[in-house]
Enzyme design. Structure first.
Site: not given
Ligand SMILES: NC(=O)c1ccc[n+]([C@@H]2O[C@H](COP(=O)([O-])OP(=O)(O)OC[C@H]3O[C@@H](n4cnc5c(N)ncnc54)[C@H](OP(=O)(O)O)[C@@H]3O)[C@@H](O)[C@H]2O)c1
Length: 182
Positions: A10-11, A13, A15, A138, A168
Site C-alpha cells: 500500500a505504500n 503505486g 496500492g 494483469s 510475472y
Molecule cells: N502499473 C501497472 O501498469 C500494472 C499493470 C497491471 C498490473 N499491475 C499490478 O498492480 C499491482 C501494483 O503495481 P504498481 O504498478 O502499483 O507497482 P509498484 O508501484 O511497484 O508497487 C508495488 C508494491 O508492492 C510492494 N511489494 C513488492 N514486493 C513485496 C513483497 N515481497 N512484500 C510486500 N510488498 C511488496 C512494493 O513495496 P516496495 O515499495 O517496498 O517495493 C510496492 O508497495 C502489482 O500486483 C502489479 O503486478 C500493475
C-alpha cells in the site's frame, strides 16, 4: 461499523492510490497498509494524513515473499481484533531477474501469488459476511506464448530461461485462480 480493509503493497503505486481513494470516502473506512518496508509505509501514511487528517490508517509489516512473514502478519492482524471487511492482494514485483527465495521458490511466484494465497487462506475466517477479497492481476497473464507447464515448473526458477522470463505472467495466471482454490 468501521470497514477495515487490508491492502498489500500500500505504500506506492496502485496500492497507495487505492488506500487514498477508499479513505476519501469518509471515516467509515480503516486501511491496514501491509508493507514490507515500514519506513515507506509510515511515510505513505503521513502523506495521506496531510490531505485526509482524520484518516484511519494502521501500518503492519508484511513481506509476501516469505511464508513465515505472511504467517506473522496474520497473527499480528488477528491480535488487533478488527472485523475484516476487505483484503486487496496488490503487492507485486515484475522483471527478468528471477531469484530463489529463502523458502525455495521463484521470488516473483512467491511474492505475487504464493504469499497472497497463504494470506488469503489465513484471513478467510476473519472476513465479514459480504466482505470482499480482491486480487490485482494483469493482462500479461494471457500472452500468446503462455502455456501451462505445471505448478512445480512455475514455482521454481533456473530450469528454463524462457519460462523464467515469463515469471510475472505465470504469477498473474496463478493469482487468477485464488478464488477457485478457496
Ligand atoms: N502499473 C501497472 O501498469 C500494472 C499493470 C497491471 C498490473 N499491475 C499490478 O498492480 C499491482 C501494483 O503495481 P504498481 O504498478 O502499483 O507497482 P509498484 O508501484 O511497484 O508497487 C508495488 C508494491 O508492492 C510492494 N511489494 C513488492 N514486493 C513485496 C513483497 N515481497 N512484500 C510486500 N510488498 C511488496 C512494493 O513495496 P516496495 O515499495 O517496498 O517495493 C510496492 O508497495 C502489482 O500486483 C502489479 O503486478 C500493475
Amino acid at each position: 461499523m468501521i470497514k477495515t480493509i487490508i491492502i498489500t503493497g500500500a505504500n506506492s503505486g496502485l496500492g497507495f492510490a487505492a488506500s487514498k481513494q477508499i479513505l476519501q470516502r469518509g471515516n467509515d473506512y480503516q486501511i491496514i497498509m501491509a508493507c514490507r518496508n515500514m519506513d515507506k509505509a509510515v511515510a505513505a501514511r503521513a502523506e495521506i494524513l496531510q490531505t485526509i487528517p482524520a484518516a484511519r490508517i494502521i501500518c503492519l509489516e508484511l513481506d509476501t515473499s516469505s511464508l513465515a512473514k505472511v504467517r506473522a502478519f496474520a497473527v499480528a492482524f488477528k491480535a488487533l481484533h478488527l472485523p475484516l471487511y476487505g483484503l486487496i492482494c496488490n503487492a507485486g514485483v515484475a522483471g527478468q531477474n528471477v531469484t530463489t527465495t529463502a523458502d525455495g521458490f521463484n521470488n516473483i511466484f512467491e511474492t505475487n501469488y504464493l504469499g497472497h494465497f497463504l494470506l488469503t487462506q489465513l484471513l478467510l475466517p476473519e472476513i465479514l459476511p459480504g466482505g470482499r477479497i480482491i486480487t490485482v492481476s494483469s493482462d500479461r497473464h494471457d500472452l500468446p506464448q503462455i502455456t501451462w507447464p505445471g505448478a512445480q515448473a512455475v514455482a521454481h526458477c533456473g530450469q528454463d530461461e524462457q519460462r523464467d522470463r515469463l515469471s510475472y505472467s505465470y504469477s498473474k495466471l496463478c493469482l487468477d485462480s485464488i478464488h477457485v482454490c478457496t
